[in-house]
Design a protein around this motif. Structure first.
Motif, PDB file in Angstrom:
ATOM      1  N   VAL A 154     -25.416   5.376  40.041  1.00 41.98           N
ATOM      2  CA  VAL A 154     -25.623   4.214  39.172  1.00 41.98           C
ATOM      3  C   VAL A 154     -24.659   4.305  37.991  1.00 41.98           C
ATOM      4  N   ILE A 155     -24.066   3.159  37.646  1.00 40.19           N
ATOM      5  CA  ILE A 155     -23.117   3.060  36.545  1.00 40.19           C
ATOM      6  C   ILE A 155     -23.746   2.257  35.417  1.00 40.19           C
ATOM      7  N   SER A 156     -23.605   2.742  34.196  1.00 36.10           N
ATOM      8  CA  SER A 156     -24.039   2.017  33.002  1.00 36.10           C
ATOM      9  C   SER A 156     -22.809   1.333  32.405  1.00 36.10           C
ATOM     10  N   SER A 157     -22.842   0.009  32.302  1.00 43.11           N
ATOM     11  CA  SER A 157     -21.675  -0.771  31.885  1.00 43.11           C
ATOM     12  C   SER A 157     -21.972  -1.546  30.605  1.00 43.11           C
ATOM     13  N   ILE A 158     -21.078  -1.418  29.629  1.00 44.59           N
ATOM     14  CA  ILE A 158     -21.236  -2.095  28.332  1.00 44.59           C
ATOM     15  C   ILE A 158     -19.912  -2.776  28.001  1.00 44.59           C
ATOM     16  N   SER A 159     -19.953  -4.090  27.743  1.00 46.87           N
ATOM     17  CA  SER A 159     -18.700  -4.810  27.518  1.00 46.87           C
ATOM     18  C   SER A 159     -18.687  -5.522  26.161  1.00 46.87           C
ATOM     19  N   PRO A 160     -17.492  -5.850  25.649  1.00 47.87           N
ATOM     20  CA  PRO A 160     -17.340  -6.439  24.316  1.00 47.87           C
ATOM     21  C   PRO A 160     -17.248  -7.954  24.340  1.00 47.87           C
ATOM     22  N   PHE A 161     -17.005  -8.545  23.159  1.00 46.97           N
ATOM     23  CA  PHE A 161     -17.011 -10.002  23.032  1.00 46.97           C
ATOM     24  C   PHE A 161     -15.652 -10.658  23.229  1.00 46.97           C
ATOM     25  N   ASN A 162     -14.554  -9.904  23.201  1.00 45.89           N
ATOM     26  CA  ASN A 162     -13.256 -10.570  23.127  1.00 45.89           C
ATOM     27  C   ASN A 162     -12.745 -11.113  24.464  1.00 45.89           C
ATOM     28  N   PHE A 163     -12.717 -10.267  25.500  1.00 45.82           N
ATOM     29  CA  PHE A 163     -12.400 -10.712  26.864  1.00 45.82           C
ATOM     30  C   PHE A 163     -13.572 -10.322  27.751  1.00 45.82           C
ATOM     31  N   PRO A 164     -14.741 -10.919  27.531  1.00 46.18           N
ATOM     32  CA  PRO A 164     -15.985 -10.395  28.118  1.00 46.18           C
ATOM     33  C   PRO A 164     -16.034 -10.417  29.629  1.00 46.18           C
ATOM     34  N   MET A 165     -15.513 -11.477  30.246  1.00 50.35           N
ATOM     35  CA  MET A 165     -15.595 -11.574  31.705  1.00 50.35           C
ATOM     36  C   MET A 165     -14.682 -10.540  32.361  1.00 50.35           C
ATOM     37  N   ASN A 166     -13.455 -10.484  31.914  1.00 50.18           N
ATOM     38  CA  ASN A 166     -12.485  -9.540  32.475  1.00 50.18           C
ATOM     39  C   ASN A 166     -12.893  -8.090  32.217  1.00 50.18           C
ATOM     40  N   LEU A 167     -13.288  -7.782  30.987  1.00 52.51           N
ATOM     41  CA  LEU A 167     -13.586  -6.393  30.632  1.00 52.51           C
ATOM     42  C   LEU A 167     -14.923  -5.925  31.200  1.00 52.51           C
ATOM     43  N   SER A 168     -15.790  -6.854  31.576  1.00 53.06           N
ATOM     44  CA  SER A 168     -16.996  -6.484  32.319  1.00 53.06           C
ATOM     45  C   SER A 168     -16.630  -6.178  33.761  1.00 53.06           C
ATOM     46  N   MET A 169     -15.882  -7.079  34.372  1.00 59.61           N
ATOM     47  CA  MET A 169     -15.548  -6.921  35.786  1.00 59.61           C
ATOM     48  C   MET A 169     -14.677  -5.696  36.039  1.00 59.61           C
ATOM     49  N   ARG A 170     -13.941  -5.254  35.045  1.00 60.81           N
ATOM     50  CA  ARG A 170     -13.080  -4.091  35.217  1.00 60.81           C
ATOM     51  C   ARG A 170     -13.883  -2.845  35.575  1.00 60.81           C
ATOM     52  N   THR A 171     -15.117  -2.772  35.116  1.00 62.27           N
ATOM     53  CA  THR A 171     -16.016  -1.682  35.509  1.00 62.27           C
ATOM     54  C   THR A 171     -16.836  -2.059  36.744  1.00 62.27           C
ATOM     55  N   ILE A 172     -17.333  -3.284  36.772  1.00 58.85           N
ATOM     56  CA  ILE A 172     -18.274  -3.693  37.809  1.00 58.85           C
ATOM     57  C   ILE A 172     -17.632  -3.732  39.197  1.00 58.85           C
ATOM     58  N   ALA A 173     -16.445  -4.324  39.307  1.00 56.42           N
ATOM     59  CA  ALA A 173     -15.832  -4.505  40.629  1.00 56.42           C
ATOM     60  C   ALA A 173     -15.559  -3.177  41.336  1.00 56.42           C
TER      61      ALA A 173
ATOM     62  N   ALA B 179     -24.287   1.272  42.249  1.00 55.35           N
ATOM     63  CA  ALA B 179     -25.045   0.175  41.646  1.00 55.35           C
ATOM     64  C   ALA B 179     -24.728   0.144  40.158  1.00 55.35           C
ATOM     65  N   VAL B 180     -24.990  -1.000  39.517  1.00 54.81           N
ATOM     66  CA  VAL B 180     -24.599  -1.198  38.125  1.00 54.81           C
ATOM     67  C   VAL B 180     -25.741  -1.789  37.319  1.00 54.81           C
ATOM     68  N   VAL B 181     -25.930  -1.246  36.121  1.00 55.01           N
ATOM     69  CA  VAL B 181     -26.751  -1.897  35.098  1.00 55.01           C
ATOM     70  C   VAL B 181     -25.798  -2.261  33.969  1.00 55.01           C
ATOM     71  N   HIS B 182     -25.715  -3.548  33.680  1.00 59.84           N
ATOM     72  CA  HIS B 182     -24.679  -4.068  32.783  1.00 59.84           C
ATOM     73  C   HIS B 182     -25.287  -4.749  31.565  1.00 59.84           C
ATOM     74  N   LYS B 183     -24.763  -4.387  30.391  1.00 57.48           N
ATOM     75  CA  LYS B 183     -25.175  -5.061  29.155  1.00 57.48           C
ATOM     76  C   LYS B 183     -23.949  -5.690  28.491  1.00 57.48           C
ATOM     77  N   PRO B 184     -23.850  -7.020  28.537  1.00 55.92           N
ATOM     78  CA  PRO B 184     -22.754  -7.674  27.833  1.00 55.92           C
ATOM     79  C   PRO B 184     -23.063  -7.811  26.351  1.00 55.92           C
ATOM     80  N   ASP B 185     -22.018  -8.014  25.544  1.00 52.60           N
ATOM     81  CA  ASP B 185     -22.223  -8.379  24.146  1.00 52.60           C
ATOM     82  C   ASP B 185     -22.961  -9.715  24.129  1.00 52.60           C
ATOM     83  N   LEU B 186     -24.062  -9.775  23.396  1.00 55.09           N
ATOM     84  CA  LEU B 186     -24.909 -10.965  23.402  1.00 55.09           C
ATOM     85  C   LEU B 186     -24.151 -12.216  22.950  1.00 55.09           C
TER      86      LEU B 186
END
Length: 486
Positions: free
Chosen positions: A147-166, A174-181
């Motif tokens: 299992v991967i814990s993924s935390i992403s920022p607000f500036n390029f949120p879609m790209n910088l999330s997917m860089r870990t998730i994909a 498996a992934v548990v992901h928390k984006p910047d709200l």
């Protein structure tokens, strides 16, 4: 309510669930302050549940074939393509990014999925290794981490999330992901919807809307995840590294940058100005790879300064939904105040202001400081704003030395007409990436993306990312009886 604004719930075990904390958070448009949607925040117990279901789901996901994982990643990419215009509008509304930024970000996100499809077959690959012991056959297997814990920022949120998730999903994790709200739709909910529509089994990808007040360090300290993927500030990255080290977890950290853009004595000034304007002002400078210090050889300094200031002065700024806008709003008022504080402090310290900016709401127009001291607080600060610092170097050698005088080491750029010498000098810059005759904001899923020093640990991009998101296992087979000494 439009297509994606309604995705204001967490996604756990294949279901869209309300956060049960009793608290909520507004996702707002940074340009006009309008509320895009309101999100009920999830609790620490809900996050723990997400990790538990991910742990269970990963065991089955790890057994899927490469073709099955490839099919689902392809379906997710297709979903993003099919909803391209709606997604790009949300990126602009939620991040304050211009239309160009939205197109770039979605393109990079789709590219990450498509590249990940190509290395799904690297899982369970068997490599034979020779041995000195007679009859021993060595196999080296590549297995999912878990299992991967993924935390992403607000500036390029879609790209910088997917860089870990994909890559995590492609390699059986498996992934548990928390984006910047602040950018929870593009950084989390739209991705969850894409995977839901793609047919990803329940629990393999989980996305949670919450904040630190609710969950504390649970994303880091929970015993289930084997790797923590984080993109954000260096101070937070250091905290993650400390907690991960204590718990013997892996990390993939992409942190801050103070990226030098070097104009050597033989550079084409006009081309260097073009590149530096883009690298400094794309997305208002809110990119970890943004040009932060522009170091120019003294022989070209005055010409470069005049042309750079003139270009910066005429950059259109304001509403990011206007196709002519280059500089849109900073993410929030706090970011604006930080930027203004930097500007005022530099002025008080006597730094020359060649172009002063003004703040209108969250929009800060371009600012250019010249004759900046490379050791000053201004030069040594990661600005994350449309503020440029021009620094004069007495020689090409001094320019390289100045480039290295920072705690960071993410990206860098060199302009020169001598490509061979440019590459030699690039190897002397202590950064993870150097671009010759280009600007510092470059990304690709097929290169070793990452930083040195306080800019991070680990490398994204194929094939380097495969090593990050898998574990290797040695299995030996003794095919002939082995005589032992006792």
């Amino acid at each position: 309510m439009q297509k994606f604004e309604k995705l204001n719930k967490s996604y756990i075990n294949g279901e869209w669930v309300e956060g049960t904390s009793g608290r909520s958070g507004d996702i707002t448009n940074p340009f006009d302050g309008s509320v895009i949607t309101t999100v009920p925040l999830a609790t620490k117990d809900q996050l723990k549940e997400a990790f538990e279901v991910a742990k269970t789901a990963q065991k089955q996901w790890a057994k899927t074939t490469a073709d099955e994982r490839k099919r689902i990643l392809g379906n997710a990419a297709d979903y993003l393509k099919e909803h391209k215009e709606d997604i790009q509008r949300i990126i602009t509304r939620e991040t304050g990014g211009t239309i160009v930024k939205a197109e770039v970000e979605l393109g990079l996100t789709i590219g990450l999925l498509e590249q990940a499809m190509k290395y799904t077959n690297e899982l369970y690959e068997i490599k034979d290794v020779e041995d000195q012991i007679e009859g021993k056959v060595n196999h080296v297997h590549r297995l999912p981490l878990g299992v991967i814990s993924s935390i992403s920022p607000f500036n390029f949120p879609m790209n910088l999330s997917m860089r870990t998730i994909a890559p995590a999903l492609a390699l059986g994790n498996a992934v548990v992901h928390k984006p910047d709200l602040q950018t929870g739709l593009t950084g989390g909910a739209i991705l969850a919807k894409a995977f839901e529509e793609a047919g990803l089994p329940n629990g393999v990808f989980n996305m949670i809307f919450t904040d630190l007040e609710e969950i504390g360090n649970e994303m880091l300290e929970n015993p289930i995840p084997r790797l923590i993927g984080f993109t954000g500030s260096t101070p937070v990255g250091k905290l993650i590294g400390e907690i991960a080290g204590k718990n013997l977890k892996r990390v993939a950290l992409e942190l801050g940058g103070n990226n030098p853009f070097i104009v050597l004595s033989d550079a084409d000034v006009d081309k260097a100005v073009d590149a530096s304007i883009f690298g400094k002002y794309i997305h208002q400078g809110q990119i970890c790879m943004s040009v932060n210090r522009i170091i120019v050889h003294k022989d070209l300094y005055e010409e470069f300064k005049g042309k750079f200031v003139e270009r910066a002065k005429n950059l259109p700024y304001g509403d990011p939904s206007d196709p002519n806008t280059v500089v849109g709003p900073l993410m929030n008022r706090n970011q604006v105040n930080k930027a203004l504080e930097v500007v005022e402090k530099a002025k008080k310290n006597g730094t020359n202001v060649a172009l002063d900016g003004k703040a209108e709401g969250n929009v800060l127009s371009p600012v250019v400081f010249t004759e900046v001291d490379n050791s000053s607080e201004l030069a040594q600060t990661e600005l994350f704003a449309p503020i440029a610092s021009l620094i004069k170097a007495d020689s090409d050698e001094e320019a390289i030395e100045m480039a290295n005088e920072t705690q960071y080491g993410l990206s860098s750029a060199i302009f020169t007409t001598n490509l061979e010498r440019g590459e030699e000098l690039a190897l002397r810059i202590d950064s993870g990436m150097t671009h010759i005759n280009d600007q510092t904001v470059n990304d690709s899923p097929i290169v070793p993306f990452g930083g040195n020093k306080e800019s991070g640990m680990g490398r994204f991009g194929y094939p380097w990312v495969v090593e990050e998101f898998t574990v290797t296992k040695w299995v030996s087979l003794q095919t002939k009886y082995r005589n032992f000494p006792f």
